[in-house]
Design a protein around this motif. Structure first.
Motif, PDB file in Angstrom:
ATOM      1  N   TYR A 183       8.019  14.779  19.126  1.00 13.46           N
ATOM      2  CA  TYR A 183       8.486  13.421  18.872  1.00 13.46           C
ATOM      3  C   TYR A 183       7.774  12.840  17.649  1.00 13.46           C
ATOM      4  O   TYR A 183       6.541  12.731  17.614  1.00 13.46           O
ATOM      5  CB  TYR A 183       8.233  12.524  20.083  1.00 13.46           C
ATOM      6  CG  TYR A 183       9.152  12.807  21.242  1.00 13.46           C
ATOM      7  CD1 TYR A 183      10.363  12.124  21.375  1.00 13.46           C
ATOM      8  CD2 TYR A 183       8.823  13.769  22.194  1.00 13.46           C
ATOM      9  CE1 TYR A 183      11.215  12.383  22.433  1.00 13.46           C
ATOM     10  CE2 TYR A 183       9.683  14.042  23.258  1.00 13.46           C
ATOM     11  CZ  TYR A 183      10.870  13.346  23.370  1.00 13.46           C
ATOM     12  OH  TYR A 183      11.715  13.614  24.410  1.00 13.46           O
ATOM     13  N   PHE A 184       8.568  12.465  16.642  1.00 11.74           N
ATOM     14  CA  PHE A 184       8.049  11.727  15.492  1.00 11.74           C
ATOM     15  C   PHE A 184       8.070  10.231  15.823  1.00 11.74           C
ATOM     16  O   PHE A 184       9.006   9.745  16.455  1.00 11.74           O
ATOM     17  CB  PHE A 184       8.916  11.977  14.260  1.00 11.74           C
ATOM     18  CG  PHE A 184       8.757  13.349  13.653  1.00 11.74           C
ATOM     19  CD1 PHE A 184       7.930  13.555  12.565  1.00 11.74           C
ATOM     20  CD2 PHE A 184       9.446  14.431  14.173  1.00 11.74           C
ATOM     21  CE1 PHE A 184       7.786  14.809  12.008  1.00 11.74           C
ATOM     22  CE2 PHE A 184       9.325  15.698  13.627  1.00 11.74           C
ATOM     23  CZ  PHE A 184       8.485  15.885  12.541  1.00 11.74           C
ATOM     24  N   GLY A 185       7.064   9.518  15.357  1.00 12.64           N
ATOM     25  CA  GLY A 185       7.024   8.073  15.519  1.00 12.64           C
ATOM     26  C   GLY A 185       7.666   7.375  14.336  1.00 12.64           C
ATOM     27  O   GLY A 185       8.665   7.845  13.775  1.00 12.64           O
ATOM     28  N   ASN A 186       7.092   6.265  13.910  1.00 12.80           N
ATOM     29  CA  ASN A 186       7.638   5.507  12.781  1.00 12.80           C
ATOM     30  C   ASN A 186       7.335   6.182  11.455  1.00 12.80           C
ATOM     31  O   ASN A 186       6.274   6.802  11.282  1.00 12.80           O
ATOM     32  CB  ASN A 186       7.053   4.092  12.752  1.00 12.80           C
ATOM     33  CG  ASN A 186       7.479   3.271  13.950  1.00 12.80           C
ATOM     34  OD1 ASN A 186       8.510   3.528  14.557  1.00 12.80           O
ATOM     35  ND2 ASN A 186       6.674   2.271  14.291  1.00 12.80           N
ATOM     36  N   LEU A 187       8.269   6.042  10.536  1.00  8.84           N
ATOM     37  CA  LEU A 187       8.001   6.359   9.135  1.00  8.84           C
ATOM     38  C   LEU A 187       7.593   5.046   8.471  1.00  8.84           C
ATOM     39  O   LEU A 187       8.425   4.187   8.192  1.00  8.84           O
ATOM     40  CB  LEU A 187       9.239   6.957   8.470  1.00  8.84           C
ATOM     41  CG  LEU A 187       9.154   7.173   6.954  1.00  8.84           C
ATOM     42  CD1 LEU A 187       8.034   8.147   6.605  1.00  8.84           C
ATOM     43  CD2 LEU A 187      10.484   7.664   6.397  1.00  8.84           C
ATOM     44  N   ASN A 188       6.290   4.862   8.254  1.00  7.47           N
ATOM     45  CA  ASN A 188       5.754   3.615   7.702  1.00  7.47           C
ATOM     46  C   ASN A 188       5.558   3.759   6.195  1.00  7.47           C
ATOM     47  O   ASN A 188       4.895   4.701   5.737  1.00  7.47           O
ATOM     48  CB  ASN A 188       4.412   3.263   8.350  1.00  7.47           C
ATOM     49  CG  ASN A 188       4.533   3.108   9.854  1.00  7.47           C
ATOM     50  OD1 ASN A 188       5.193   2.206  10.342  1.00  7.47           O
ATOM     51  ND2 ASN A 188       3.899   4.005  10.595  1.00  7.47           N
ATOM     52  N   ILE A 189       6.114   2.814   5.441  1.00  8.93           N
ATOM     53  CA  ILE A 189       5.974   2.821   3.983  1.00  8.93           C
ATOM     54  C   ILE A 189       5.423   1.471   3.546  1.00  8.93           C
ATOM     55  O   ILE A 189       6.041   0.419   3.805  1.00  8.93           O
ATOM     56  CB  ILE A 189       7.317   3.105   3.290  1.00  8.93           C
ATOM     57  CG1 ILE A 189       7.897   4.433   3.783  1.00  8.93           C
ATOM     58  CG2 ILE A 189       7.145   3.127   1.777  1.00  8.93           C
ATOM     59  CD1 ILE A 189       9.272   4.738   3.261  1.00  8.93           C
ATOM     60  N   TYR A 190       4.267   1.469   2.904  1.00  4.45           N
ATOM     61  CA  TYR A 190       3.611   0.254   2.414  1.00  4.45           C
ATOM     62  C   TYR A 190       3.865   0.148   0.921  1.00  4.45           C
ATOM     63  O   TYR A 190       3.517   1.050   0.150  1.00  4.45           O
ATOM     64  CB  TYR A 190       2.111   0.295   2.700  1.00  4.45           C
ATOM     65  CG  TYR A 190       1.781   0.314   4.179  1.00  4.45           C
ATOM     66  CD1 TYR A 190       1.490  -0.861   4.857  1.00  4.45           C
ATOM     67  CD2 TYR A 190       1.780   1.508   4.894  1.00  4.45           C
ATOM     68  CE1 TYR A 190       1.197  -0.856   6.208  1.00  4.45           C
ATOM     69  CE2 TYR A 190       1.490   1.535   6.251  1.00  4.45           C
ATOM     70  CZ  TYR A 190       1.205   0.353   6.898  1.00  4.45           C
ATOM     71  OH  TYR A 190       0.918   0.368   8.242  1.00  4.45           O
ATOM     72  N   VAL A 191       4.489  -0.984   0.521  1.00  5.25           N
ATOM     73  CA  VAL A 191       4.921  -1.172  -0.866  1.00  5.25           C
ATOM     74  C   VAL A 191       4.074  -2.245  -1.530  1.00  5.25           C
ATOM     75  O   VAL A 191       3.843  -3.316  -0.955  1.00  5.25           O
ATOM     76  CB  VAL A 191       6.413  -1.572  -0.924  1.00  5.25           C
ATOM     77  CG1 VAL A 191       6.852  -1.801  -2.364  1.00  5.25           C
ATOM     78  CG2 VAL A 191       7.271  -0.496  -0.273  1.00  5.25           C
ATOM     79  N   SER A 192       3.624  -1.944  -2.749  1.00  8.32           N
ATOM     80  CA  SER A 192       2.862  -2.925  -3.540  1.00  8.32           C
ATOM     81  C   SER A 192       3.538  -3.115  -4.893  1.00  8.32           C
ATOM     82  O   SER A 192       4.071  -2.160  -5.476  1.00  8.32           O
ATOM     83  CB  SER A 192       1.415  -2.447  -3.762  1.00  8.32           C
ATOM     84  OG  SER A 192       0.744  -2.312  -2.535  1.00  8.32           O
ATOM     85  N   SER A 193       3.498  -4.368  -5.384  1.00  9.13           N
ATOM     86  CA  SER A 193       4.021  -4.670  -6.718  1.00  9.13           C
ATOM     87  C   SER A 193       2.962  -4.299  -7.755  1.00  9.13           C
ATOM     88  O   SER A 193       1.847  -3.905  -7.395  1.00  9.13           O
ATOM     89  CB  SER A 193       4.363  -6.154  -6.800  1.00  9.13           C
ATOM     90  OG  SER A 193       3.159  -6.924  -6.867  1.00  9.13           O
ATOM     91  N   PRO A 194       3.250  -4.450  -9.042  1.00 11.63           N
ATOM     92  CA  PRO A 194       2.216  -4.174 -10.065  1.00 11.63           C
ATOM     93  C   PRO A 194       0.966  -5.034  -9.914  1.00 11.63           C
ATOM     94  O   PRO A 194      -0.111  -4.651 -10.381  1.00 11.63           O
ATOM     95  CB  PRO A 194       2.952  -4.474 -11.384  1.00 11.63           C
ATOM     96  CG  PRO A 194       4.398  -4.201 -11.069  1.00 11.63           C
ATOM     97  CD  PRO A 194       4.575  -4.658  -9.655  1.00 11.63           C
ATOM     98  N   LEU A 195       1.062  -6.199  -9.249  1.00  9.21           N
ATOM     99  CA  LEU A 195      -0.128  -7.037  -9.056  1.00  9.21           C
ATOM    100  C   LEU A 195      -1.080  -6.425  -8.030  1.00  9.21           C
ATOM    101  O   LEU A 195      -2.294  -6.670  -8.084  1.00  9.21           O
ATOM    102  CB  LEU A 195       0.295  -8.435  -8.599  1.00  9.21           C
ATOM    103  CG  LEU A 195       1.109  -9.251  -9.611  1.00  9.21           C
ATOM    104  CD1 LEU A 195       1.511 -10.602  -9.012  1.00  9.21           C
ATOM    105  CD2 LEU A 195       0.307  -9.452 -10.898  1.00  9.21           C
TER     106      LEU A 195
END
Length: 442
Positions: A135-147
């Motif tokens: 069982y795979f859980g969440n695919l978590n992606i953390y996004v940041s801007s250029p700042l």
């Protein structure tokens, strides 16, 4: 609330915040810095608000995880992650995929940069070492801007289940192995055919290259031309793979148990047997005989074998060879080739089961496949410097010699054997089957 849960402060922001706290402390000591501190807070708040607007005034990104329909046990399986950047500026991402607990991976992350309005694919490999549901859980992606002051979290593909089956990757690799003209490239021996099989096909005219021993003199006299008998390989012979799932198969090698090596080999060998027009069947045993598929040559046979191998479960009890003998005598009436996957470490272990093996060999062609201990090979080949290492080497050589004695003891009673290392099991098992077919001894 959902907005707050998806908002994360980056480390860079914390460093600035710590600096401001330090400046506040200094401001109490040096009042002249008080106004400067508030100015910095105002600037930081402005940039923080701008960063929030950049990340949240857009639909953000799209992401997905693509896995095989089923994982192949003992092999590297590719997992693909696709991310589409919906922002009009480049973003920095950190991917944290919640991998099934069986892999015991706690520090998985991928850090990348994606240009504006583009789609990127990232991949990694997983190697399962046991069959079952993953069982795979969440695919978590953390996004940041250029700042890079804050990160916005996106979650995709929650609670995805992928079953792990016996090694179908090996199955595809060796699919046409039995028919290749370059078998030696894969480690398969070339076996000289001895004599002919007894299955007659037709009488035909002699052409250059035909064996002169097959000339049919009666037909030659009638036709007034050389005529020869044509034979074909015997087909539809029954081949059973018997898998010992008792405690002797619990020993691990490179993450997999000997049982799983035997299961993977059985799947590949079953495919080769069916391609050679023979009938393939399987069963497993420990305290009793179960997981049975009778030898057939139907189009659905491979799928039936695959599902049965997937569902083999064991508590690694002591195997009962007397039940194995009785079951084979009761259920397999036609003379068959029986390839037994098991393991014997000592002559005493063999002698306890030898009467049952001899009983099976009276009615069938029995091949016992068992394993050499690769750790002993490492001890034997290691240079010795101390007395203890010499003792270890002598004991290891004794155990390896006993393995060869077991093979010789089986040979005395007309029982074929294959002594192999786990990583060579599939090739050696195919070799033995092709050798038996070529020699026509079944």
């Amino acid at each position: 609330m959902k907005f707050i849960k998806s908002l994360y402060l980056n480390n860079f922001f914390f460093y600035i915040l710590l600096g401001i706290i330090g400046m506040f402390v200094c401001a109490f000591i040096l009042p002249n810095l008080y106004n400067s501190v508030w100015f910095i807070i105002l600037v930081l708040t402005t940039f923080l608000g701008l960063d929030i607007l950049l990340l949240y005034l857009s639909k953000g990104i799209e992401g997905s995880r693509k896995t095989p329909e089923k994982l192949s046990n003992g092999d590297l399986n590719p997992i693909q992650i696709t991310i589409k950047n919906g922002y009009t500026f480049p973003i920095s991402i950190k991917i944290i995929d919640e991998i099934p607990f069986q892999f015991q991976v706690r520090d998985f992350k991928i850090i990348k940069t994606i240009p504006a309005s583009t789609q990127k694919e990232f991949g990694y490999d997983l190697r399962p070492t046991e069959r079952g549901e993953y069982y795979f859980g969440n695919l978590n992606i953390y996004v940041s801007s250029p700042l890079k002051l804050i990160s916005r979290r996106f979650t995709f593909d929650k609670d995805q289940m992928v079953p792990t089956y016996p090694s179908y990757i090996q199955l595809k690799k060796y699919d046409l192995l039995a028919f290749s003209n370059n078998l030696y490239q894969y480690g398969i021996k070339k076996i000289r055919r001895i004599g002919h099989t007894m299955e007659f096909e037709q009488i035909k005219e002699y052409v250059q290259g035909d064996d002169l021993r097959t000339i049919n003199w009666k037909a030659t006299a009638k036709k007034n031309a050389l005529m020869v008998n044509q034979f074909q390989d015997e087909k539809s012979q029954s081949v059973y793979m018997a898998i010992d799932k008792g405690r002797v198969m619990q020993m691990p090698f490179d993450g997999l148990s000997l049982l799983d090596y035997a299961i993977n080999s059985t799947l590949v060998l079953s495919n080769v047997i069916l391609k050679k027009q023979d009938k393939a069947g399987i069963f497993a045993f420990s305290k009793k005989v179960e997981n049975r598929v009778f030898a057939e040559r139907r189009s659905s046979q491979m799928q039936k074998i695959l599902e049965t191998l997937y569902n083999i479960k064991t508590d690694f009890f002591e195997s009962d060879y007397s039940r194995l003998y009785v079951d084979i005598k009761k259920n397999i009436n036609q003379r068959s080739l029986i390839i037994l996957y098991t393991n014997f470490e000592t002559m005493d272990g063999l002698n306890r089961q030898l009467p049952y093996l001899k009983g099976i060999a009276k009615s069938h062609l029995l091949v016992v496949v068992f394993f050499s201990n690769t750790e002993l090979n490492a001890i034997i080949n290691k240079k010795t410097d101390t007395v203890q290492e010499i003792y270890d080497k002598v004991i290891a050589e004794k155990f390896m010699f006993e393995k060869r004695l077991i093979a010789n003891e089986l040979k005395k009673y007309g029982i074929h054997s294959v002594l192999t290392q786990p990583e060579n099991l599939t090739l050696d098992a195919i070799n033995k089957y092709l050798e038996i077919k070529a020699r026509g001894i079944l």
